[in-house]
Design an enzyme around this catalytic site. Structure first.
Site, PDB file in Angstrom:
ATOM      1  N   CYS A 102       0.479 -13.589   5.885  1.00  0.00           N
ATOM      2  CA  CYS A 102       1.563 -14.515   6.191  1.00  0.00           C
ATOM      3  C   CYS A 102       1.576 -15.646   5.176  1.00  0.00           C
ATOM      4  CB  CYS A 102       1.373 -15.120   7.571  1.00  0.00           C
ATOM      5  SG  CYS A 102       1.130 -13.907   8.850  1.00  0.00           S
ATOM      6  N   ARG A 108       3.457 -11.567  -1.520  1.00  0.00           N
ATOM      7  CA  ARG A 108       2.328 -11.279  -0.643  1.00  0.00           C
ATOM      8  C   ARG A 108       2.687 -10.226   0.408  1.00  0.00           C
ATOM      9  NH1 ARG A 108      -0.785 -16.308   0.153  1.00  0.00           N
ATOM     10  NH2 ARG A 108      -0.769 -15.876   2.369  1.00  0.00           N
ATOM     11  N   TRP A 139       3.409 -11.524   8.278  1.00  0.00           N
ATOM     12  CA  TRP A 139       2.901 -10.170   8.045  1.00  0.00           C
ATOM     13  C   TRP A 139       2.174  -9.827   9.332  1.00  0.00           C
ATOM     14  CZ3 TRP A 139      -1.393  -6.972   6.861  1.00  0.00           C
ATOM     15  CH2 TRP A 139      -1.056  -5.827   6.146  1.00  0.00           C
ATOM     16  N   ASN A 147      -1.180 -18.727  10.160  1.00  0.00           N
ATOM     17  CA  ASN A 147      -1.734 -17.549   9.468  1.00  0.00           C
ATOM     18  C   ASN A 147      -3.102 -17.296  10.067  1.00  0.00           C
ATOM     19  OD1 ASN A 147       0.414 -17.779   7.797  1.00  0.00           O
ATOM     20  ND2 ASN A 147      -0.755 -18.211   5.934  1.00  0.00           N
ATOM     21  N   GLY A 148      -3.446 -16.040  10.287  1.00  0.00           N
ATOM     22  CA  GLY A 148      -4.784 -15.722  10.801  1.00  0.00           C
ATOM     23  C   GLY A 148      -4.715 -15.105  12.177  1.00  0.00           C
ATOM     24  N   GLU A 178     -15.315   7.690  -4.137  1.00  0.00           N
ATOM     25  CA  GLU A 178     -14.378   6.578  -4.286  1.00  0.00           C
ATOM     26  C   GLU A 178     -14.532   5.925  -5.668  1.00  0.00           C
ATOM     27  OE1 GLU A 178     -11.791   5.649  -3.076  1.00  0.00           O
ATOM     28  OE2 GLU A 178     -11.550   3.531  -3.513  1.00  0.00           O
ATOM     29  N   LYS A 231     -11.482   5.536  -8.392  1.00  0.00           N
ATOM     30  CA  LYS A 231     -11.089   4.226  -8.933  1.00  0.00           C
ATOM     31  C   LYS A 231     -11.063   4.277 -10.454  1.00  0.00           C
ATOM     32  CE  LYS A 231      -9.641   2.594  -6.445  1.00  0.00           C
ATOM     33  NZ  LYS A 231      -9.550   2.914  -5.052  1.00  0.00           N
ATOM     34  N   GLU A 287      -8.121   6.511 -11.819  1.00  0.00           N
ATOM     35  CA  GLU A 287      -6.729   6.085 -11.601  1.00  0.00           C
ATOM     36  C   GLU A 287      -6.331   4.860 -12.412  1.00  0.00           C
ATOM     37  OE1 GLU A 287      -5.307   4.825  -7.700  1.00  0.00           O
ATOM     38  OE2 GLU A 287      -7.292   4.100  -7.199  1.00  0.00           O
ATOM     39  N   HIS A 310     -25.753  23.351  -9.729  1.00  0.00           N
ATOM     40  CA  HIS A 310     -25.046  24.606  -9.444  1.00  0.00           C
ATOM     41  C   HIS A 310     -23.824  24.753 -10.342  1.00  0.00           C
ATOM     42  CE1 HIS A 310     -27.682  25.446  -6.088  1.00  0.00           C
ATOM     43  NE2 HIS A 310     -27.575  24.159  -5.762  1.00  0.00           N
ATOM     44  N   LYS A 319       2.232   2.725  -5.113  1.00  0.00           N
ATOM     45  CA  LYS A 319       1.368   2.156  -4.074  1.00  0.00           C
ATOM     46  C   LYS A 319       1.465   2.968  -2.791  1.00  0.00           C
ATOM     47  CE  LYS A 319      -1.445  -0.707  -2.181  1.00  0.00           C
ATOM     48  NZ  LYS A 319      -2.863  -0.361  -2.476  1.00  0.00           N
TER      49      LYS A 319
END
Ligand code: M6R
Length: 610
Positions: free
Chosen positions: A2, A27, A75, A101-102, A483, A487, A490, A506, A605
């Site tokens: 937010c 944001r 948000w 916010n929060g 992961e 990263k 990409e 193997h 995204k």
């Protein structure tokens, strides 16, 4: 996340508020609203779901007139995006207005208490409770009532209050969320972020937790909750407008990496009882019988979220003793999975809009499975379609490369496994306490790690020109290695592969030759010796070995060319820390290679097509 703006001065507030909110659009938000103290002394609130243009349209020819006001881009966290859930929120009479916010952690208890006194609520938000509490505790003084409210609420917040009874001031405060006061001539400003006010002033007070700012037209003062004055230093903003949007970071990805202490804390908020060392999910409506009735869990996701799912499998199998299968969503939906009424399908998705994950969720439901969405975006399609939702509260992720979404997803999965384990009787209390203690330390450990990144920058420069990089590990280290490889490929376009360390010989060992960087994760005690043997195998082929292990582990340095030490923690918590050097390595390698970090080629995204 937010956004908050506030204005009090000699000009019209509404145009400033709308302009300031537009500067916070990057944001991400789902609704917007403003409250203006009009010339007749009444507060006028206008808000609506959607983008700022919708609000502007609503205000066309009807702009509220007044020189003090507050605005908010929401948000969603509590309650889906809607007109009613949009901020500002007021008490029933509309005399007290607040933007927030929060997360107010104890809002349900407070709401029940207020409802018992006859207060009624129009939104599903935690914030409305704050406005009603202002009315309930009002003692004739705006300042002292705010302090009373702050004594009752728990959680994380930045808050700005406005009150019809005391129209010459705005009051603001914060805990674990950013807030600044902008200092002008015959006008002052409040904002959650610098971009909102930078066109008006560069002179700011950066508020600290627990500080209460009273902002009038011609003066500003800051004090603590006991009324002790606090002398603030003026912070002069020197960044340009673009850097300001990124909070001074060069890229959104780096900003989001550095937001992880906060996002991890936010994921725990309301679910971790720090005193009791106990994890609960008030939002999940499962009885012990229902959880006992789950015979199998299917975790379905794409990309980074799929990797979080693999971590989740280890957690759920080992802590809750439920067999788990993890599927890539685009495979699951076409492979006729043996899902039925005794299964639980967990879909993980940062955006909540990924087309394959959505289709997999629908397929699971069609087959009779119960469904749970683990997602970051409140009110997203996946959140709406699943039977139950567990939000990660990472805040908006703008960079294509997922970072804070991943750590909050694995944290959510770990907490879920602990919770399910308790309900199923597979997790004893002592073990939960140890895990909870470890989890409570994670935000600070992440913070410390992010303060010391020079070694990683050096590695990125030295090995950033490599053609191939391998990541190996066993158990949870293998899951994190997957992961790390994603990263790196990409955003830096380096060919990167992750292997279960025991699988290397193997076939893939044929590719390990002199000078090839191999990143070895060695945090899992149960398989540590085996991992060290695999490290020796690659070292014998003259690979360059970069090991990631716990501080105090002296033996790694004997076999590795370099060691990146992370704070020592339990094996289940290690992924939350071990992934950080991998995120940073990818970021700095991409910089070395001149890649467009936030918008890597060919990628989007949110993948909303099959
Ligand atoms: O929004 P989702 O979590 O469903 O997205 C899934 C993947 O597209 C996403 O994680 C992707 O792999 C990221 N770019 C990785 O950094």
């Amino acid at each position: 996340m937010c956004g908050i703006v506030g204005y009090i001065g000699d000009k019209q507030a509404a145009p400033f508020l709308l302009d300031g909110m537009s500067k916070l659009e990057y944001r991400g938000y789902d609704s917007a609203g403003i409250a203006v103290l009009e010339e007749d002394g009444h507060i006028c609130v206008d808000k609506c779901v959607g983008h700022l243009d919708a609000l502007r349209k609503k205000l066309e020819g009807n702009m509220p007139k007044g020189t003090a006001g507050i605005g908010h881009t929401r948000w969603a966290t509590h309650g889906r995006p809607s007109d009613r859930n949009a901020h500002p929120h007021t008490n029933t009479s509309g005399k007290f207005v607040v933007v927030h916010n929060g997360i107010i952690e104890n809002y349900l208890t407070l709401k029940e208490e207020l409802m018992g006194k006859g207060y009624t609520f129009v939104s599903e938000t935690d914030t409305e409770v704050v406005a009603q509490l202002m009315a309930d505790l009002y003692d004739g003084s705006f300042e002292s009532t705010v302090k009373k409210v702050l004594k009752r609420i728990k959680g994380s917040y930045s808050l700005v209050f406005m009150c019809e009874y005391d129209s010459d001031k705005l009051i603001c405060t914060k805990k674990d969320n950013p807030l600044i006061i902008g200092l002008g001539e015959d006008e002052n400003f409040i904002a959650s972020d610098i971009p909102a006010i930078i066109s008006c002033t560069r002179r700011t007070y950066v508020m600290s937790d627990g500080e209460i700012g009273t902002v009038c037209r011609d003066k500003v003062w800051v004090e603590d909750i006991d009324g002790t004055p606090i002398t603030k230093k003026v912070f002069e903003v020197k960044w340009n407008a673009e850097a300001v949007e990124k909070g001074g970071f060069e890229h959104f990805m780096l900003k989001e990496i550095y937001e992880q202490p906060k996002s991890i804390r936010d994921t725990m908020t309301g679910r971790m009882d720090a005193e009791e060392k106990k994890i609960n999910f008030p939002e999940l409506k499962w009885t012990a019988e229902e959880i006992a009735g789950i015979n199998k869990i299917f975790i379905v996701a794409c990309g980074t979220a799929y990797h979080a799912g693999i971590v989740g499998k280890y957690y759920l199998e080992q802590l809750a003793h439920i067999p788990v299968e993890v599927d890539i969503a685009s495979e699951f939906r076409y492979r006729a999975p043996l899902v039925d009424g005794s299964s639980l399908t967990i879909v993980i998705s940062q955006s909540g809009e990924t087309s394959d994950t959505m289709a997999a969720l629908r397929e699971a439901r069609r087959l009779g499975s119960r469904t749970l969405a683990v997602t970051n975006v409140v009110g997203s399609s996946i959140a709406r379609d699943a039977d139950q939702v567990l939000y990660t509260y990472a805040g908006p992720e703008i960079a294509v490369a997922s970072t804070k979404a991943y750590t909050t997803q694995i944290l959510a999965m770990l907490m879920l496994a602990i919770y399910a384990g308790r309900l199923r009787g597979t997790m004893d209390r002592d073990r939960e306490i140890v895990l909870a203690e470890g989890l409570l330390e994670i935000p600070e450990q992440v913070h410390q790690m992010l303060e010391n990144v020079d070694q990683i920058k050096i590695f990125a420069r030295r090995y950033g020109s490599s053609e191939d990089v391998f990541f190996i590990g066993r158990s949870l280290d293998y899951a994190v290695a997957l992961e790390g490889a994603l990263k790196l490929k990409e955003i830096s376009y380096i060919h990167a592969e992750a292997y279960a360390a025991g699988e290397l010989k193997h076939g893939t060992l044929a590719l390990i030759v002199e000078g090839v960087p191999v990143i070895v994760l060695a945090t899992q005690e149960d398989v540590y010796d085996k991992t060290v043997s695999n490290m020796q195998e690659v070292k014998a082929r003259e690979a360059v070995v970069i090991a990631i292990g716990f501080e105090g582990d002296a033996s790694l340095a004997k076999y590795a060319d370099h060691v990146i030490y992370i704070p020592s923690t339990g094996k289940y918590l290690a992924p939350l820390l071990a992934v950080l050097p991998l995120q940073l390595l990818s970021y700095y390698a991409a910089l070395t290679r001149g890649c467009d970090v936030d918008k890597p080629r060919n990628l989007a995204k949110s993948v909303t097509v099959e």
